[in-house]
Design a protein around this motif. Structure first.
Motif, PDB file in Angstrom:
ATOM      1  N   ALA A   1      40.372  38.953  32.075  1.00  0.00           N
ATOM      2  CA  ALA A   1      41.186  38.614  30.906  1.00  0.00           C
ATOM      3  C   ALA A   1      40.349  38.630  29.635  1.00  0.00           C
ATOM      4  CB  ALA A   1      41.837  37.245  31.100  1.00  0.00           C
ATOM      5  N   ALA A   2      39.120  38.100  29.740  1.00  0.00           N
ATOM      6  CA  ALA A   2      38.224  38.117  28.583  1.00  0.00           C
ATOM      7  C   ALA A   2      37.883  39.557  28.197  1.00  0.00           C
ATOM      8  CB  ALA A   2      36.957  37.332  28.893  1.00  0.00           C
TER       9      ALA A   2
ATOM     10  N   VAL B   1      35.261  41.213  18.729  1.00  0.00           N
ATOM     11  CA  VAL B   1      35.390  40.099  19.667  1.00  0.00           C
ATOM     12  C   VAL B   1      34.110  39.969  20.480  1.00  0.00           C
ATOM     13  CG1 VAL B   1      36.614  39.219  21.690  1.00  0.00           C
ATOM     14  CG2 VAL B   1      37.894  40.291  19.820  1.00  0.00           C
ATOM     15  N   VAL B   2      33.549  38.768  20.489  1.00  0.00           N
ATOM     16  CA  VAL B   2      32.344  38.477  21.268  1.00  0.00           C
ATOM     17  C   VAL B   2      32.676  37.374  22.267  1.00  0.00           C
ATOM     18  CG1 VAL B   2      29.943  37.689  21.214  1.00  0.00           C
ATOM     19  CG2 VAL B   2      30.855  39.070  19.313  1.00  0.00           C
TER      20      VAL B   2
ATOM     21  N   GLY C   1      34.450  32.209  22.964  1.00  0.00           N
ATOM     22  CA  GLY C   1      33.786  33.283  22.252  1.00  0.00           C
ATOM     23  C   GLY C   1      33.979  33.166  20.764  1.00  0.00           C
ATOM     24  N   ARG C   2      33.650  34.275  20.080  1.00  0.00           N
ATOM     25  CA  ARG C   2      33.712  34.294  18.622  1.00  0.00           C
ATOM     26  C   ARG C   2      34.336  35.603  18.151  1.00  0.00           C
ATOM     27  NH1 ARG C   2      28.002  34.995  17.668  1.00  0.00           N
ATOM     28  NH2 ARG C   2      27.956  35.511  19.898  1.00  0.00           N
ATOM     29  N   TYR C   3      34.966  35.528  16.992  1.00  0.00           N
ATOM     30  CA  TYR C   3      35.458  36.725  16.326  1.00  0.00           C
ATOM     31  C   TYR C   3      34.701  36.864  15.014  1.00  0.00           C
ATOM     32  CZ  TYR C   3      38.522  40.281  14.364  1.00  0.00           C
ATOM     33  OH  TYR C   3      39.004  41.446  13.831  1.00  0.00           O
ATOM     34  N   SER C   4      34.050  38.019  14.814  1.00  0.00           N
ATOM     35  CA  SER C   4      33.205  38.226  13.639  1.00  0.00           C
ATOM     36  C   SER C   4      34.036  38.653  12.434  1.00  0.00           C
ATOM     37  CB  SER C   4      32.145  39.297  13.927  1.00  0.00           C
ATOM     38  OG  SER C   4      31.295  38.887  14.968  1.00  0.00           O
TER      39      SER C   4
ATOM     40  N   ALA D   1      34.698  33.063  13.694  1.00  0.00           N
ATOM     41  CA  ALA D   1      35.798  32.166  14.063  1.00  0.00           C
ATOM     42  C   ALA D   1      35.773  32.021  15.580  1.00  0.00           C
ATOM     43  CB  ALA D   1      37.130  32.733  13.597  1.00  0.00           C
ATOM     44  N   GLU D   2      35.625  30.806  16.066  1.00  0.00           N
ATOM     45  CA  GLU D   2      35.527  30.576  17.501  1.00  0.00           C
ATOM     46  C   GLU D   2      36.913  30.569  18.152  1.00  0.00           C
ATOM     47  OE1 GLU D   2      33.449  26.912  17.979  1.00  0.00           O
ATOM     48  OE2 GLU D   2      31.509  27.756  17.391  1.00  0.00           O
ATOM     49  N   PHE D   3      36.954  30.994  19.393  1.00  0.00           N
ATOM     50  CA  PHE D   3      38.223  30.972  20.116  1.00  0.00           C
ATOM     51  C   PHE D   3      38.021  30.449  21.533  1.00  0.00           C
ATOM     52  CE2 PHE D   3      36.562  35.235  21.056  1.00  0.00           C
ATOM     53  CZ  PHE D   3      36.733  35.318  22.426  1.00  0.00           C
TER      54      PHE D   3
END
Length: 407
Positions: free
Chosen positions: A263-264, A274-275, A292-295, A305-307
């Protein structure tokens, strides 16, 4: 609903965005509609060029939007149209195509970025897609007037030569980015001018003039009227998508925890920014299967932005085999409770999100991204995993043999 223009109605030669133009009922090439609307375009091929030499009157880009190797796409919210060229067979040079479509793309994009007299000589591009109706199997829908390039894309980004493979053999093709201009109606008088060799006449649309003379892109953007997708919109609607999703379900249904890493990966496939930092252990995940994080911003100095991501490997919707297990309010509430300030959530499921859960999230403006079973299939197809065997190979090679059973 879109306006439908019957085949026999030739009283109006205007092109209306999203208008449907019906073909003859007999399904013969002679009854194909594009050549009637734009004489000289021909009635075959995905790239149809009117005019001779370097001076083209116009180009028709005809897309079926279901090509497994080169899927053309239109984003109505931004006006970005992504189109793949006409070299789709191994053993040919990139520009060596029967209709000369790729050579034309190279010329048009070269002219867009020319140092002297940029854009001069670039013809308008008319985008149509296949849209069969009960009165004509060759009917088409007009998607808009397009020009090469897109706001913010450089000369190294708007036209790319990419490699694809078919039956184990490789071929190179173009992936071109166009802008659909803010021209709701293309008047017949301008089409007459184009046929006579003139694009900058008194009848030319304002958005075309702005682009050709100044390089200003005025895209046709359309904000969605709703952000709540129905169960049907989240459910696969083709045999290929159903086969691909069944392969995913069959791989993970016996070991749903193994679905979390997949899924990730699916979410990563949607955006290069997306990281994924960690796939959390099931006993201590606290409602989060991955984080994770979105740059955002410059790649050399990004803001993140963390998710939190939650994965739900729920039973699919299979015709004749009962209803799917839907993602409900409790499932979504669990993810919402784990999202901290300035974070967002991602929920990936092989099934669908229930109407109530979807509505509550959108109405309360919770920052949750939903990726349903249909989305999973479409993402995989877009990334080149466009057959059940290719998906199974990905699953076995990268996510192990989980020993699940199909269905």
């Amino acid at each position: 609903m879109s306006r439908v223009v019957p085949y026999g109605d030739l009283s109006s030669c205007t092109l209306i965005v999203d208008g449907i133009y019906e073909s003859a009922l007999d399904c013969q090439l002679s009854g194909e509609r594009i050549n009637k609307l734009l004489p000289g375009s021909g009635n075959m091929g995905e790239g149809r060029i009117a005019g001779r030499g370097q001076d083209r009157n116009w180009v028709v880009l005809y897309t079926k939007e279901h090509d497994l190797d080169c899927p053309d796409t239109l984003d109505p919210s931004t006006g970005l149209f992504t189109y793949y060229g006409d070299n789709k067979r191994p053993g040919r040079e990139l520009h060596d195509t029967q209709m000369g479509g790729n050579a034309l793309l190279r010329h048009a994009f070269d002219r867009v970025h020319a140092d002297q007299h940029p854009r001069v000589g670039v013809p308008p591009f008319f985008v149509f897609r296949k849209h069969p109706t009960e009165h004509g199997a060759r009917s088409v829908q007009f998607r808009g007037l397009a020009v090469p390039g897109f706001p913010g894309l450089s000369a190294t980004e708007d036209l790319l030569g990419i490699w694809k493979s078919a039956e184990g053999q490789r071929f190179q093709n173009y992936r071109a980015h166009f802008t659909i201009l803010d021209v709701p109606v293309v008047e017949g008088l301008w089409l007459d001018d184009l046929a006579a060799g003139g694009s900058m006449t008194e009848h030319a649309p304002h958005a075309w003039r702005e682009w050709l003379t100044k390089g200003h892109y005025l895209p046709l953007t359309a904000e969605p009227t709703t952000t709540i997708r129905s169960v049907a919109q989240q459910t696969v609607d083709s045999k290929l998508e159903a086969d691909i999703l069944a392969a995913v379900w069959g791989h993970f249904n016996a070991t749903p925890h193994a679905f979390e890493a997949f899924a990730a990966r699916i979410y990563q496939m949607t955006d290069t920014r997306v990281v994924v930092d960690e796939i959390t252990r099931g006993v201590v995940d606290g409602g989060r299967d991955a984080v994770g994080r979105y740059s955002l911003g410059l790649m050399s100095d990004p803001v993140h932005a963390e998710f939190s991501l939650e994965a739900k490997c729920y039973r699919l919707s299979v015709v004749g085999e009962g209803s799917p297990v839907t993602v409900g309010v409790k499932d979504v509430a669990r993810l919402i409770s784990r999202i901290r300030h300035r974070q967002f959530g991602v929920l990936v499921t092989t099934s669908v999100v229930s109407k109530q859960a979807y509505e509550e999230v959108r109405e309360d403006r919770h920052p949750i991204i939903f990726i349903s079973g249909r989305d999973i299939a479409e993402i995989l197809i877009k990334k080149g995993y466009n057959s059940r065997s290719r998906v199974e190979s990905l699953l076995n090679n990268e996510f192990g043999n989980s020993g699940g059973k199909d269905g």
